[in-house]
Design an enzyme around this catalytic site. Structure first.
Site, mmCIF file in Angstrom:
data_model
loop_
_atom_site.group_PDB
_atom_site.id
_atom_site.type_symbol
_atom_site.label_atom_id
_atom_site.label_comp_id
_atom_site.label_asym_id
_atom_site.label_seq_id
_atom_site.Cartn_x
_atom_site.Cartn_y
_atom_site.Cartn_z
ATOM 1 N N ASP A 1 0.846 -1.185 0.000
ATOM 2 C CA ASP A 1 0.000 0.000 0.000
ATOM 3 C C ASP A 1 0.891 1.248 0.000
ATOM 4 O O ASP A 1 1.919 1.299 0.687
ATOM 5 C CB ASP A 1 -0.909 -0.006 1.234
ATOM 6 C CG ASP A 1 -2.053 0.992 1.118
ATOM 7 O OD1 ASP A 1 -3.207 0.549 1.012
ATOM 8 O OD2 ASP A 1 -1.780 2.211 1.133
ATOM 9 N N ASN B 1 -13.010 -3.017 2.365
ATOM 10 C CA ASN B 1 -13.917 -1.882 2.415
ATOM 11 C C ASN B 1 -14.782 -1.921 1.154
ATOM 12 O O ASN B 1 -14.255 -2.128 0.061
ATOM 13 C CB ASN B 1 -13.130 -0.577 2.486
ATOM 14 C CG ASN B 1 -12.269 -0.480 3.739
ATOM 15 O OD1 ASN B 1 -12.672 -0.919 4.811
ATOM 16 N ND2 ASN B 1 -11.071 0.078 3.615
ATOM 17 N N GLY C 1 -16.037 2.860 3.378
ATOM 18 C CA GLY C 1 -14.710 3.464 3.392
ATOM 19 C C GLY C 1 -13.859 3.131 2.185
ATOM 20 O O GLY C 1 -12.654 3.376 2.180
ATOM 21 N N HIS D 1 -10.142 -4.928 -3.590
ATOM 22 C CA HIS D 1 -8.848 -5.208 -2.968
ATOM 23 C C HIS D 1 -9.056 -5.635 -1.533
ATOM 24 O O HIS D 1 -9.978 -5.170 -0.869
ATOM 25 C CB HIS D 1 -7.912 -3.991 -3.042
ATOM 26 C CG HIS D 1 -8.533 -2.725 -2.541
ATOM 27 N ND1 HIS D 1 -9.423 -1.986 -3.295
ATOM 28 C CD2 HIS D 1 -8.425 -2.078 -1.363
ATOM 29 C CE1 HIS D 1 -9.823 -0.936 -2.605
ATOM 30 N NE2 HIS D 1 -9.242 -0.973 -1.409
#
Ligand code: 5GP
Ligand code: ZN
Length: 113
Positions: A29, A86, A92, A99
């Protein structure tokens, strides 16, 4: 289609890859929320987990298998980790390509924000 994660899957957008499979990819990330923060995605574009048709839901299992393998390979297990999906605005989700977050390396807390 202008999708950043499709770009990563196709190699046109750079990413620190952690796993490259035929149908699944994992990479770091960009804005890590834990010492280990990987994103595991299907190469095929699904806008969210809600958009995976029942006949293709096996891809979610493949993603979880990759998470298990990464946890084993990186010594994350048996310490522990968190998988997060999410979905949608109130969930969110900010990137519209399915993912799964793999977070590890610190104590997780509950409830999440
Ligand atoms: P979401 O909020 O949709 O569940 O998570 C999206 C994640 O993607 C965020 O944690 C964010 O830091 C990450 N992200 C956004 N753009 C990029 C990018 O271009 N490259 C990488 N590696 N991660 C990204
Ligand atoms: Zn995409």
């Amino acid at each position: 289609m202008d999708c950043i994660f499709c770009g990563i899957a196709q190699g046109s957008v750079p990413a620190a890859l952690a796993y490259e499979g035929e149908r699944v990819l994992a990479f770091s990330d960009l804005n890590p929320q834990a010492p280990t923060h990987l994103l595991i995605i299907p190469r095929k574009h699904y806008a969210s987990i809600q958009d995976v048709p029942a006949e293709e839901i096996g891809i979610v299992g493949e993603i979880v298998t990759v998470a298990q393998d990464l946890a084993r390979e990186r010594g994350i297990w048996p310490g522990g980790y968190r998988l997060v999906v999410n979905a949608g605005q109130e969930g969110g989700q900010t990137v519209g390509h399915l993912h799964v977050h793999l977070l590890a390396g610190r104590q997780m807390h509950w409830p999440p924000g």
